[in-house]
Enzyme design. Structure first.
Site, PDB file in Angstrom:
ATOM      1  CE  LYS A  74      10.208  24.729  24.176  1.00 35.20           C
ATOM      2  NZ  LYS A  74      11.024  24.939  22.962  1.00 35.20           N
ATOM      3  CG  ASP A 110      10.609  27.626  20.501  1.00 32.11           C
ATOM      4  OD1 ASP A 110      11.480  28.387  20.966  1.00 32.11           O
ATOM      5  OD2 ASP A 110      10.084  26.713  21.153  1.00 32.11           O
TER       6      ASP A 110
END
Length: 292
Positions: A74, A110
């Site tokens: 990420k 997220d």
């Protein structure tokens, strides 16, 4: 232009049990879309996380519409993208890449995914003192969400104290000095004894990384426990915490709400998160979370 056919994928390590393909494809079927979601597992390919840039370029050249990105890529993926959304830039982590006219644009769903799941699953939880395990890509998003939800103080604990310190410094810059502290695992006994809740945001407990992230005796009934891991939904941490009497939140809600946001970014269409919550329960009950 809104299309009716999409090719997307997920880059990460040990992602064989991921529910992302089923979640996206079920929702697409309900909306009458042709939608293929492919796993790009760096473990299965035998490549290092640093190869994420090559994988992103290959996906773009092969005509993918977008990618999800998970542990451990990420943060590594950022240097290989053409632009970032404001939230992804603020977090320093990307979990969704959209290909637009040859450009790769990084987003992060997220934060909104965890915030929506927490508000739904632990609506009355106290947030005065929160401990968070993990300062990686998911940890950055979760800490951001906790502060947005009104957490009084968040202490980020990581096996790499410098990484926790860097995240804490950046969050204090964004949210105000003194809101976020950091430290190593040796601080957990004292921190958890006085905390309202703990969020677990490391790979421990995933199908490929079974086990507890800290000693079970540190749990107590006054503590709520939230997971980011969703494969399996019932991690060892949640099972033990529930047995102690803690209020618990599994990672399924975050997985669904972030997937719904990613679906919208890929297709321009709104996903029905309530239907996807039913999907994830059905898939878990069917044993779809077990590794092949």
């Amino acid at each position: 232009m809104v299309k009716d056919s999409y090719l997307v994928g997920l880059i990460g390590a040990g992602i064989g049990p991921s529910l992302s393909p089923a979640l996206h494809e079920r929702e697409a079927d309900r909306q009458g879309l042709r939608y293929l979601y492919r796993l790009i597992d760096i473990d299965a390919l035998g490549v290092a996380p640093e190869a994420v840039g090559d994988l992103v370029r290959a996906a773009r050249d092969l005509g993918f519409d977008g990618l999800n990105v998970t542990h451990p890529c990420k943060q590594l993926v950022i240097e290989h993208l053409d632009a970032l959304s404001p939230q992804a830039e603020a977090l320093g982590a990307v979990n969704t890449v959209v290909f637009d006219g040859g450009r790769a644009i990084g987003h992060n769903t997220d934060v909104t995914g965890f915030a929506a799941s927490f508000a739904r699953g632990l609506p009355d939880a106290r947030l005065e003192r929160v401990v968070q395990l993990g300062a990686g890509g998911a940890g950055a998003a979760v800490a951001h969400a906790l502060l947005t939800l009104g957490a009084g103080s968040v202490t980020v604990v990581d096996a790499l104290p410098d990484r926790a310190g860097s995240l804490a410094a950046e969050l204090n810059r964004q949210f105000g000095a003194g809101r976020v502290d950091s430290g190593g695992p040796e601080r957990l006994p004292a921190l958890l004894a006085g905390a309202d809740g703990v969020v677990h945001a490391t790979p421990m407990g995933m199908a490929a990384h079974p086990g507890l992230p800290f000693a079970a005796e540190l749990l107590h009934p006054g503590l709520w426990v939230a997971e980011v891991v969703y494969r399996p939904l019932e991690t060892e941490l949640l099972r033990v915490a529930r047995g102690v009497g803690c209020a618990v939140l599994d990672g399924g809600g975050m997985a669904v709400f972030q997937a719904a946001d990613a679906f919208r970014l890929f297709t321009g269409r709104e996903a029905d998160a309530s239907r996807m919550l039913t999907d994830i329960s059905e898939l878990a009950d069917s044993g779809a979370l077990r590794a092949p």
